[in-house]
Design a protein around this motif. Structure first.
Motif, PDB file in Angstrom:
ATOM      1  N   ALA A 237       0.869  -1.072   0.111  1.00  0.00           N
ATOM      2  CA  ALA A 237       0.024  -0.008   0.103  1.00  0.00           C
ATOM      3  C   ALA A 237       0.856   1.121   0.028  1.00  0.00           C
ATOM      4  N   THR A 238       1.759   1.297   0.852  1.00  0.00           N
ATOM      5  CA  THR A 238       2.720   2.525   1.010  1.00  0.00           C
ATOM      6  C   THR A 238       3.772   2.290   0.278  1.00  0.00           C
ATOM      7  N   LYS A 239       4.319   1.074  -0.258  1.00  0.00           N
ATOM      8  CA  LYS A 239       5.760   1.251  -0.917  1.00  0.00           C
ATOM      9  C   LYS A 239       6.852   1.112   0.001  1.00  0.00           C
ATOM     10  N   ASP A 240       6.792   1.235   1.215  1.00  0.00           N
ATOM     11  CA  ASP A 240       7.811   1.397   2.353  1.00  0.00           C
ATOM     12  C   ASP A 240       8.334  -0.070   2.259  1.00  0.00           C
ATOM     13  N   VAL A 241       9.891   0.123   2.577  1.00  0.00           N
ATOM     14  CA  VAL A 241      10.665  -1.110   2.607  1.00  0.00           C
ATOM     15  C   VAL A 241      11.111  -1.045   4.014  1.00  0.00           C
ATOM     16  N   THR A 242      11.120  -2.117   4.629  1.00  0.00           N
ATOM     17  CA  THR A 242      11.798  -2.186   6.171  1.00  0.00           C
ATOM     18  C   THR A 242      12.690  -3.461   6.048  1.00  0.00           C
ATOM     19  N   LYS A 243      13.926  -3.005   6.594  1.00  0.00           N
ATOM     20  CA  LYS A 243      15.000  -4.069   6.603  1.00  0.00           C
ATOM     21  C   LYS A 243      14.782  -4.868   7.810  1.00  0.00           C
ATOM     22  N   LEU A 244      14.804  -6.198   7.810  1.00  0.00           N
ATOM     23  CA  LEU A 244      14.786  -7.044   8.999  1.00  0.00           C
ATOM     24  C   LEU A 244      16.070  -7.407   9.416  1.00  0.00           C
ATOM     25  N   THR A 245      17.102  -7.379   8.659  1.00  0.00           N
ATOM     26  CA  THR A 245      18.396  -7.990   9.303  1.00  0.00           C
ATOM     27  C   THR A 245      19.477  -6.921   9.287  1.00  0.00           C
ATOM     28  N   ASP A 246      20.706  -7.036   9.743  1.00  0.00           N
ATOM     29  CA  ASP A 246      21.501  -6.047  10.064  1.00  0.00           C
ATOM     30  C   ASP A 246      22.774  -5.911   8.831  1.00  0.00           C
ATOM     31  N   GLY A 247      22.691  -6.647   7.888  1.00  0.00           N
ATOM     32  CA  GLY A 247      23.665  -6.338   6.927  1.00  0.00           C
ATOM     33  C   GLY A 247      24.931  -7.023   7.257  1.00  0.00           C
ATOM     34  N   ASN A 248      24.946  -8.148   8.004  1.00  0.00           N
ATOM     35  CA  ASN A 248      26.236  -8.788   8.567  1.00  0.00           C
ATOM     36  C   ASN A 248      26.165 -10.211   8.206  1.00  0.00           C
ATOM     37  N   GLY A 249      25.056 -10.712   7.590  1.00  0.00           N
ATOM     38  CA  GLY A 249      25.017 -12.279   7.331  1.00  0.00           C
ATOM     39  C   GLY A 249      24.399 -12.479   5.906  1.00  0.00           C
ATOM     40  N   SER A 250      23.799 -13.692   5.841  1.00  0.00           N
ATOM     41  CA  SER A 250      23.101 -14.171   4.697  1.00  0.00           C
ATOM     42  C   SER A 250      21.879 -14.723   5.215  1.00  0.00           C
ATOM     43  N   TYR A 251      20.685 -14.501   4.615  1.00  0.00           N
ATOM     44  CA  TYR A 251      19.594 -15.001   5.068  1.00  0.00           C
ATOM     45  C   TYR A 251      18.625 -15.368   3.826  1.00  0.00           C
ATOM     46  N   GLY A 252      17.971 -16.686   4.019  1.00  0.00           N
ATOM     47  CA  GLY A 252      16.948 -17.044   3.006  1.00  0.00           C
ATOM     48  C   GLY A 252      16.018 -17.811   3.435  1.00  0.00           C
ATOM     49  N   ASN A 253      15.138 -18.539   2.437  1.00  0.00           N
ATOM     50  CA  ASN A 253      14.251 -19.457   2.812  1.00  0.00           C
ATOM     51  C   ASN A 253      13.091 -19.115   3.980  1.00  0.00           C
ATOM     52  N   ALA A 254      12.960 -17.629   3.829  1.00  0.00           N
ATOM     53  CA  ALA A 254      12.067 -17.056   4.850  1.00  0.00           C
ATOM     54  C   ALA A 254      10.437 -17.135   4.509  1.00  0.00           C
ATOM     55  N   ARG A 255       9.738 -17.294   5.545  1.00  0.00           N
ATOM     56  CA  ARG A 255       8.362 -17.553   5.570  1.00  0.00           C
ATOM     57  C   ARG A 255       7.529 -17.018   6.553  1.00  0.00           C
ATOM     58  N   PHE A 256       6.761 -16.250   6.318  1.00  0.00           N
ATOM     59  CA  PHE A 256       5.574 -15.605   7.156  1.00  0.00           C
ATOM     60  C   PHE A 256       4.942 -16.959   7.892  1.00  0.00           C
ATOM     61  N   SER A 257       4.625 -16.662   9.153  1.00  0.00           N
ATOM     62  CA  SER A 257       3.651 -17.698  10.055  1.00  0.00           C
ATOM     63  C   SER A 257       2.396 -17.333   9.509  1.00  0.00           C
ATOM     64  N   PRO A 258       1.643 -18.390   9.877  1.00  0.00           N
ATOM     65  CA  PRO A 258      -0.045 -18.529   9.513  1.00  0.00           C
ATOM     66  C   PRO A 258      -0.590 -16.912   9.747  1.00  0.00           C
ATOM     67  N   SER A 259      -0.248 -16.625  10.991  1.00  0.00           N
ATOM     68  CA  SER A 259      -0.940 -15.396  11.540  1.00  0.00           C
ATOM     69  C   SER A 259      -0.240 -14.161  10.954  1.00  0.00           C
ATOM     70  N   GLY A 260       0.933 -14.102  10.303  1.00  0.00           N
ATOM     71  CA  GLY A 260       1.638 -12.986   9.703  1.00  0.00           C
ATOM     72  C   GLY A 260       2.299 -12.418  10.803  1.00  0.00           C
ATOM     73  N   ASP A 261       2.361 -12.590  12.019  1.00  0.00           N
ATOM     74  CA  ASP A 261       3.075 -12.194  13.123  1.00  0.00           C
ATOM     75  C   ASP A 261       4.584 -12.464  13.278  1.00  0.00           C
ATOM     76  N   LYS A 262       5.047 -13.601  12.826  1.00  0.00           N
ATOM     77  CA  LYS A 262       6.312 -13.832  12.685  1.00  0.00           C
ATOM     78  C   LYS A 262       6.619 -14.287  11.235  1.00  0.00           C
ATOM     79  N   ILE A 263       8.277 -14.487  11.302  1.00  0.00           N
ATOM     80  CA  ILE A 263       8.846 -14.758   9.990  1.00  0.00           C
ATOM     81  C   ILE A 263      10.032 -15.810  10.502  1.00  0.00           C
ATOM     82  N   ALA A 264       9.992 -16.789   9.829  1.00  0.00           N
ATOM     83  CA  ALA A 264      11.012 -17.883  10.116  1.00  0.00           C
ATOM     84  C   ALA A 264      11.991 -17.999   8.783  1.00  0.00           C
ATOM     85  N   CYS A 265      13.369 -18.205   9.136  1.00  0.00           N
ATOM     86  CA  CYS A 265      14.265 -18.254   7.969  1.00  0.00           C
ATOM     87  C   CYS A 265      15.304 -19.208   8.333  1.00  0.00           C
ATOM     88  N   PHE A 266      16.345 -19.446   7.477  1.00  0.00           N
ATOM     89  CA  PHE A 266      17.688 -19.902   7.580  1.00  0.00           C
ATOM     90  C   PHE A 266      18.652 -18.617   7.481  1.00  0.00           C
TER      91      PHE A 266
END
Length: 666
Positions: A237-266
């Motif tokens: 809606a707003t086109k805003d981008v939020t960064k979740l991680t701190d730029g020090n690693g490599s993250y992927g395989n990320a998925r929202f939980s069924p409620s959308g309240d959480k995100i899991a990843c490797f």
């Protein structure tokens, strides 16, 4: 009398169906999957199949002589979107699940891949390769003739390079196109470009309410020099981008939980450079707080099994339970992979693990069941239902071939290394084995080095056994499957502990199996395994024949010619070129070329950008100049993946050259 099965042949490689990507339908009684094969023109094709879970044979859904893959059911189960090359390059197609013809959705000039539905089925998000000013609303697919003309024109033009990351083995030389995320509105049949940054974007997931797009990318200003991969949320809606991680690693395989309240990843933060084990993380979407759930286990998360008969993507996890209290994922451990679950307190347990290779899964949250893709050393692949601790076979892939050929069941062995640590390995007996006969022997060494041999089907290993060799393959230090300390143990120490681990394994085999002919020992390996083959023949003459594949011989030049050399050299050897060239030369097998007495075959792809062919050229010229017994086989158009996904005819030729060399000298 039982039927006498024949020995496996080189050409049997083209008869194997390779399954991948199981996807359970919303109605929960059907699943889709992909089957890749080699067609009559010796080209790869893949078809979509659907099967009822509670009975019935798989039903083929696509029949075009193309690569059809990535099937995804719409949330209501009435449609199936997939990608197909039937028009000439990969585009998105959609087909009703109650029957009917597939319709093409995208006509993008450079294709479209990896479609995923929003949870309400109102839109699709996919990835497209786009230039900076491309208009996604006005895309036109080129004809075959137009693509050929453009390719011929590009071949006449110079390539201008101004980036450190200017090539990759998978894609060749990079251009000004980037992987961007695009939204397709199903009702309006319109396209909207979601990302525009001058970098490649990886789609991760869509939030359950459809408002957020989760993607991965490196958006840093110095991205050309950094190997990090961060997670971001895009608000539609707003086109805003939020960064979740701190730029020090490599993250992927990320998925929202069924409620959308959480995100899991490797992910991980490169604590041990490229040898760092993945961790399982959970993010709180509201607070961005991150929790590590895998701190209690010393195991690589995901599937790192080495093989040559896998093709296509399959889910490795993490996948949320419907109740949002557990996460499911594949883990790699001691030569096997299994299905694991973690609760939100970090308690991890095995759901399914046996002496085999789980290469993918699909989860049904309603009845808490799974479709598992499983491979064994004597069976390339099948799908099974895992329900209430019971495993039920669903498919019977490659049945005709398996009825016809004899395959060797590996014997698991444990070797004590020079420093007292334990090394796991496997031994294959030759075809039509007889106890009172002496057999030649081949040691196989995997690449990586941070990978894992194990209990999966491997055509090349079985072929050597079929040709009459005792085959030994092991996981020396540096391999995955045995914890963080073990996988890190070869870094900055190539050719030392890893070398003695392999020699200890050979000693063990000779001491415990008197049917091995001590005077007919061979060795081969690819990539890091090729480096180690080169190292071995420069440090011992006990082998009578060697084949080095897509290898490294000179770390000084590797630094500048490989697509990963500028960071891999420091990661694995501790130094870059200008830091300590003398140390890199000490690690280089080329330095010890005068010691080589073993007849050596050098096998290399001409378009290999990971271990470029100049590595093979240097080794060949040096050994030939020294009047050593050496031969060089070059494969035009082949990259680093020749042995796994290369042109089928080239793969057959490669195996024939390997077998021919061992037959000549062993």
């Amino acid at each position: 009398m039982p039927k006498v099965k024949r020995a496996l042949a080189v050409e049997d490689l083209t008869k194997i169906a390779m399954y991948s990507d199981p996807q359970i339908a919303p109605n929960e009684d059907t699943y889709a999957f992909v089957s890749a094969t080699v067609n009559d023109d010796n080209e790869y094709q893949s078809q979509l199949f659907l099967q009822k879970i509670n009975g019935g044979e798989p039903k083929q859904w696509t029949f075009t002589n193309a690569k059809n893959s990535h099937p995804r059911f719409s949330p209501d189960g009435k449609k199936l979107v997939f990608q197909s090359t039937r028009s000439g390059l990969s585009q998105l197609w959609i087909v009703p699940t109650n029957g009917g013809e597939a319709q093409q959705l995208t006509f993008f000039k450079n294709g479209a891949v990896n479609p995923e539905w929003s949870k309400d089925g109102k839109y699709l998000v996919f990835t497209a390769s786009l230039k900076e000013n491309d208009d996604v609303g006005n895309q036109h697919e080129q004809t075959k003739e137009e693509r050929q003309k453009e390719k011929e024109q590009q071949a006449k033009e110079p390539i201008v390079i101004d980036r450190l990351k200017h090539k990759s083995d998978a894609h060749g030389f990079h251009d000004d196109k980037r992987a961007q995320l695009v939204l397709y509105d199903v009702e309006k049949a319109t396209f909207t470009q979601l990302t525009v940054n001058d970098t490649d974007h990886g789609f991760e997931d869509i939030s359950p309410d459809g408002n957020l797009i989760l993607f991965s990318a490196n958006l840093d200003d110095d991205a050309d020099y950094a190997l990090t991969n961060d997670l971001f949320m895009l608000n539609l809606a707003t086109k805003d981008v939020t960064k979740l991680t701190d730029g020090n690693g490599s993250y992927g395989n990320a998925r929202f939980s069924p409620s959308g309240d959480k995100i899991a990843c490797f992910g991980h933060e490169y604590a041990y450079s490229g040898a760092t084990l993945n961790e399982l993380y959970v993010f709180d979407v509201a607070t961005k707080e991150r929790t590590c759930l895998s701190s209690k286990v010393d195991m690589q998360l995901g599937d790192v099994m080495v093989g040559d008969s896998r093709m296509g993507y399959s889910t490795e996890g993490p996948v949320w339970s419907l109740a949002e209290d557990k996460l499911f994922f594949i883990g790699s451990d001691h030569g096997t992979t299994g299905l694991y679950q973690a609760d939100l307190k970090g308690n991890i347990e095995v759901l399914y693990k046996d002496n085999n290779h789980v290469f993918g899964f699909s989860y049904n949250g309603v009845d808490n069941t799974f479709i598992l893709g499983i491979s064994t050393p004597t069976n390339p692949c099948n799908f099974y239902q895992w329900k209430n601790t019971e495993l039920t076979q669903l498919t019977n892939a490659n049945a005709e071939l398996l009825e016809e050929v004899s395959l060797s069941e590996p014997e698991t062995i444990t070797i004590t290394a020079e420093d007292g640590s334990e090394i796991q390995g496997w031994l294959l007996h030759p075809y039509d084995f007889k106890e009172d006969k002496k057999y030649p022997f081949v040691l196989e060494i995997h690449g990586g080095p941070h990978a894992m041999y194990g209990q999966t089907f491997f055509h090349e290993l079985q072929l050597l056994a079929a040709k009459g060799y005792v085959v030994l393959y092991t996981n020396p230090r540096g391999s995955h499957g045995y914890g963080q300390e073990f996988v890190n143990a070869c870094r900055e120490n190539y050719g030392n502990g890893d070398y003695t681990d392999l020699m200890s394994a050979v000693d063990y085999a000779l001491e415990n199996y008197d049917f091995i002919d001590n005077d007919r020992l061979g060795v081969t390996g690819g990539s890091y395994g090729g480096f180690m083959t080169n190292w071995i023949v420069g440090h011992t003459n006990r082998f009578k024949a060697a084949v080095t594949q897509r290898s490294i011989c000179n770390w000084l030049s590797f630094y500048g010619v490989s697509d990963i050399g500028y960071f891999f050299t420091e990661w694995e050897l501790g130094k870059n070129l200008l830091d300590d060239p003398a140390k890199l030369w000490d690690f280089s097998p080329l330095k010890y070329a005068e010691n080589v007495e073993t007849p050596l075959l050098i096998v290399h792809g001409e378009q290999d950008l990971r271990c470029p062919i100049e590595q093979g050229e240097q080794l060949f010229i040096t050994l030939k100049h020294l009047k050593k017994e050496v031969a060089f086989v070059r494969f035009p158009g082949a990259n680093h993946e020749l042995s796994r996904s290369g042109n089928p005819e080239m793969r057959i030729a490669r195996l024939n050259h390997i077998c021919g060399w061992f037959e000549k000298y062993l």
